[in-house]
Write an enzyme that holds these catalytic residues in place. Structure first.
Site, PDB file in Angstrom:
ATOM      1  N   GLU A 168       0.842  -1.207   0.000  1.00  0.00           N
ATOM      2  CA  GLU A 168       0.000   0.000   0.000  1.00  0.00           C
ATOM      3  C   GLU A 168       0.873   1.251   0.000  1.00  0.00           C
ATOM      4  O   GLU A 168       1.756   1.396   0.835  1.00  0.00           O
ATOM      5  CB  GLU A 168      -0.929  -0.005   1.233  1.00  0.00           C
ATOM      6  CG  GLU A 168      -1.779   1.231   1.386  1.00  0.00           C
ATOM      7  CD  GLU A 168      -2.626   1.559   0.161  1.00  0.00           C
ATOM      8  OE1 GLU A 168      -2.410   2.631  -0.416  1.00  0.00           O
ATOM      9  OE2 GLU A 168      -3.480   0.729  -0.220  1.00  0.00           O
ATOM     10  N   LYS A 191     -20.596   8.315   5.737  1.00  0.00           N
ATOM     11  CA  LYS A 191     -21.723   7.796   6.532  1.00  0.00           C
ATOM     12  C   LYS A 191     -21.741   8.425   7.931  1.00  0.00           C
ATOM     13  O   LYS A 191     -22.803   8.644   8.504  1.00  0.00           O
ATOM     14  CB  LYS A 191     -21.661   6.259   6.660  1.00  0.00           C
ATOM     15  CG  LYS A 191     -21.795   5.506   5.350  1.00  0.00           C
ATOM     16  CD  LYS A 191     -22.874   6.062   4.454  1.00  0.00           C
ATOM     17  CE  LYS A 191     -22.624   5.888   2.981  1.00  0.00           C
ATOM     18  NZ  LYS A 191     -21.549   6.588   2.341  1.00  0.00           N
ATOM     19  N   ALA A 204     -18.538  16.202  -8.041  1.00  0.00           N
ATOM     20  CA  ALA A 204     -18.957  14.803  -7.805  1.00  0.00           C
ATOM     21  C   ALA A 204     -19.308  14.156  -9.140  1.00  0.00           C
ATOM     22  O   ALA A 204     -20.425  13.727  -9.381  1.00  0.00           O
ATOM     23  CB  ALA A 204     -20.149  14.784  -6.845  1.00  0.00           C
ATOM     24  N   ASP A 211      -2.763   5.374   2.612  1.00  0.00           N
ATOM     25  CA  ASP A 211      -3.383   4.935   3.870  1.00  0.00           C
ATOM     26  C   ASP A 211      -3.996   3.548   3.745  1.00  0.00           C
ATOM     27  O   ASP A 211      -4.677   3.252   2.753  1.00  0.00           O
ATOM     28  CB  ASP A 211      -4.493   5.915   4.284  1.00  0.00           C
ATOM     29  CG  ASP A 211      -3.933   7.276   4.654  1.00  0.00           C
ATOM     30  OD1 ASP A 211      -2.845   7.302   5.265  1.00  0.00           O
ATOM     31  OD2 ASP A 211      -4.570   8.293   4.340  1.00  0.00           O
ATOM     32  N   HIS A 261     -44.174  -8.998  11.663  1.00  0.00           N
ATOM     33  CA  HIS A 261     -45.070  -7.841  11.686  1.00  0.00           C
ATOM     34  C   HIS A 261     -45.015  -7.195  13.066  1.00  0.00           C
ATOM     35  O   HIS A 261     -45.018  -7.897  14.070  1.00  0.00           O
ATOM     36  CB  HIS A 261     -46.509  -8.297  11.394  1.00  0.00           C
ATOM     37  CG  HIS A 261     -47.510  -7.187  11.508  1.00  0.00           C
ATOM     38  ND1 HIS A 261     -47.652  -6.229  10.524  1.00  0.00           N
ATOM     39  CD2 HIS A 261     -48.402  -6.875  12.483  1.00  0.00           C
ATOM     40  CE1 HIS A 261     -48.610  -5.384  10.896  1.00  0.00           C
ATOM     41  NE2 HIS A 261     -49.071  -5.748  12.091  1.00  0.00           N
ATOM     42  N   ILE A 268     -22.816  10.319  -4.907  1.00  0.00           N
ATOM     43  CA  ILE A 268     -21.971  11.220  -4.121  1.00  0.00           C
ATOM     44  C   ILE A 268     -22.630  12.590  -4.001  1.00  0.00           C
ATOM     45  O   ILE A 268     -22.727  13.166  -2.919  1.00  0.00           O
ATOM     46  CB  ILE A 268     -20.556  11.322  -4.744  1.00  0.00           C
ATOM     47  CG1 ILE A 268     -19.850   9.967  -4.695  1.00  0.00           C
ATOM     48  CG2 ILE A 268     -19.718  12.369  -4.014  1.00  0.00           C
ATOM     49  CD1 ILE A 268     -18.546   9.891  -5.481  1.00  0.00           C
ATOM     50  N   ASP A 303     -12.388  -1.221  -7.989  1.00  0.00           N
ATOM     51  CA  ASP A 303     -12.648  -0.092  -8.883  1.00  0.00           C
ATOM     52  C   ASP A 303     -11.758  -0.097 -10.116  1.00  0.00           C
ATOM     53  O   ASP A 303     -12.147   0.398 -11.174  1.00  0.00           O
ATOM     54  CB  ASP A 303     -12.434   1.236  -8.139  1.00  0.00           C
ATOM     55  CG  ASP A 303     -13.541   1.536  -7.138  1.00  0.00           C
ATOM     56  OD1 ASP A 303     -14.414   0.662  -6.943  1.00  0.00           O
ATOM     57  OD2 ASP A 303     -13.543   2.634  -6.553  1.00  0.00           O
ATOM     58  N   GLY A 357      -6.692   0.839   4.049  1.00  0.00           N
ATOM     59  CA  GLY A 357      -8.146   0.985   3.987  1.00  0.00           C
ATOM     60  C   GLY A 357      -8.631   1.646   2.714  1.00  0.00           C
ATOM     61  O   GLY A 357      -9.818   1.610   2.409  1.00  0.00           O
ATOM     62  N   GLY A 358      -7.709   2.280   1.978  1.00  0.00           N
ATOM     63  CA  GLY A 358      -8.063   2.837   0.669  1.00  0.00           C
ATOM     64  C   GLY A 358      -9.144   3.902   0.733  1.00  0.00           C
ATOM     65  O   GLY A 358      -9.359   4.559   1.753  1.00  0.00           O
TER      66      GLY A 358
END
Length: 476
Positions: free
Chosen positions: A36, A53, A275, A39, A458, A188, A322, A41-42
């Site tokens: 890596e 989030k 974005a 960082d 329910h 985004i 990605d 965790g990418g």
């Protein structure tokens, strides 16, 4: 084991995809290293899913507590809700630090060697790593590329990271502009418009295509516009291109007609979030040294995640996440990592993109899995079957009514002949959690006839899907 190699497996990139592949590789007995450059965790952990989030959770609470009309309907009165921007930003940053540490520790616990540096292919079964102290080359029986993606900034847009920025900087919430332009109305753009408007900013959303939320099912996009955009401080400009964006105070944006490219307006705002999507981070990976050509930067792969050269698999080389351009989702990358490792271990496994769900964590949430209605009907024309649709609404759901959150819909798209589910789209409270039942149904190629007889607790929001399945078979 290593058969004369330094490692059984070297993974380039320690994002969610690379991490998932490493964990699975260790469970399969492979001696594994992960390389890596930045960082651990990418994108997901540091600049994407996780901090965004956290911002959505905090800003969503502010919106909820300031919605006096909604609270009054529940018999609650709250006065003078205030927030601290820096404390909200710290909440996101602290979460990033914690999860990055957790991810790193989980790899160390399992004896995955973590090598800090920029990895590139140096020939068959070889990786060269550039570190602060020089370069070293390691060998591996198999190599997985999980190099991820970076935000795409269209030509004409200048980024300064302060007044004009991408989501990479946006998640740090270093300032709260009074008026912000958001270029793009995908996931985004929608999520950030939710955060900014909840915290009191005014938003101008600029979309170059001829409709808002172009990637979403049209029925869902229509409700989203009514619930997420129109009641909020959001002005929309559709079919409009941000031709030039110049940072400063103010930020100056030249808006042009997307078709003619003629400037129609000049906008001056406090800040601008770009974005416009993400592109693969695959430059300087050494792929040319083994004859692999990328397609617009994306690495060609088959459904086993083997890298392709001239349509043929390259021995011992795999790519996930990605960088492949298949589905730019953290959990898709993780699933691809598991599939790649399974094939490395000689167990034939393919990835099923059709059953991988996606979600936007707006308030309310949007989620989907499988095909949109338009795509399903096109497939039906090609393959000679008819498509049917069943819808159900949150306003008829007891739990949603009890919560005072009855805006929303579930839409099930299925084959008329066999009843097999082709796609499910949900907008409403907890849509991101609800979609997994549908994703599993699609993975199993279930029919609405089967699903209509499953029992749901329910009163729960899951009954929205239950109702849609029952409507599809005419039992409601």
């Amino acid at each position: 084991m290593t058969q004369g190699f330094d490692y059984d497996l070297v993974i380039i990139g320690a994002g969610v995809g690379g991490h998932g592949a490493a964990l699975h590789a260790v469970s399969c007995g492979l001696k594994t290293a992960i390389v890596e450059a930045a960082d651990m965790g990418g994108t997901c952990v540091n600049r994407g899913c996780i901090p965004s989030k956290a911002l959505l959770a905090a800003s969503g609470r502010v919106r909820e507590l300031r919605n006096a009309h909604h609270l009054k309907s529940l018999g609650i009165q709250v006065a003078g809700v205030e927030f601290d921007r820096q404390a909200i930003a710290d909440h996101a940053n602290n979460l990033v630090t914690k999860l990055r540490g957790d991810l790193t520790n989980s790899l160390k616990r399992l004896d995955v060697e973590i090598i800090q540096g920029r990895g590139k292919i140096a020939g068959s079964q070889k990786v060269t790593i550039s570190t602060g102290s020089g370069e070293k080359t390691v060998t591996a029986k198999d190599i997985i590329i999980a190099s991820g993606s970076i935000p795409w900034v269209p030509p004409g847009i200048e980024i300064d990271g302060k007044t004009v920025f991408t989501s990479d900087d946006g998640v740090r919430l270093e300032s709260l502009p009074s008026w912000i332009a958001i270029i793009g109305s995908g996931y985004i753009g929608l999520e950030f418009s939710d955060v900014y408007t909840a915290l009191g900013a005014e938003v101008t959303m600029i979309e170059a295509l001829d409709q808002l939320m172009p990637g979403f099912d049209r029925d869902i996009a229509t409700i989203a516009e009514r619930v997420l955009i129109k009641p909020r401080d959001i002005e929309t400009k559709v079919g409009i291109l941000a031709k030039t964006v110049k940072p400063g105070s103010p930020v100056v944006i030249e808006l042009a007609d997307a078709k003619t490219k003629e400037v129609v307006e000049v906008l001056e705002v406090d800040a601008c979030l770009v974005a416009t999507g993400r592109i693969p981070d695959t430059k300087d990976l050494g792929l040319d040294s083994i004859g692999v050509d990328t397609n617009r930067g994306f690495i060609p792969v088959d459904d086993r995640m083997a890298v392709l050269s001239g349509g043929e698999p390259v021995p011992n080389l795999w790519a996930i996440g990605d960088a492949t351009g298949k589905m730019q989702l953290a959990h898709a990358a993780s699933a691809q990592g598991v599939v790649a490792v399974e094939n490395i271990c000689g167990r034939h496994r393919l990835i099923d993109y059709h059953s991988i769900p996606a979600a936007a964590f707006t308030h309310p949430e949007i989620s989907f899995v499988g095909k949109t209605e338009v795509a399903a009907r096109e497939m039906g024309k090609e393959e000679g079957f008819e498509v049917a649709v069943a819808k159900s609404y949150f306003k008829g759901n007891s739990k949603a009514i009890a919560e005072g959150e009855a805006d929303g819909m579930a839409k099930v798209i299925y084959r008329k002949d066999t009843g097999v589910v082709l796609g499910v789209h949900i907008i409403g409270m907890h849509a991101a959690d609800l979609i997994h039942e549908a994703a599993n149904a699609i993975a199993q190629r279930n029919s609405v006839q089967t699903l209509a007889y499953f029992v749901h607790a329910h009163p729960t929001l899951s009954e929205v899907l239950d109702e849609a399945y029952k409507r599809a078979v005419g039992s409601h």
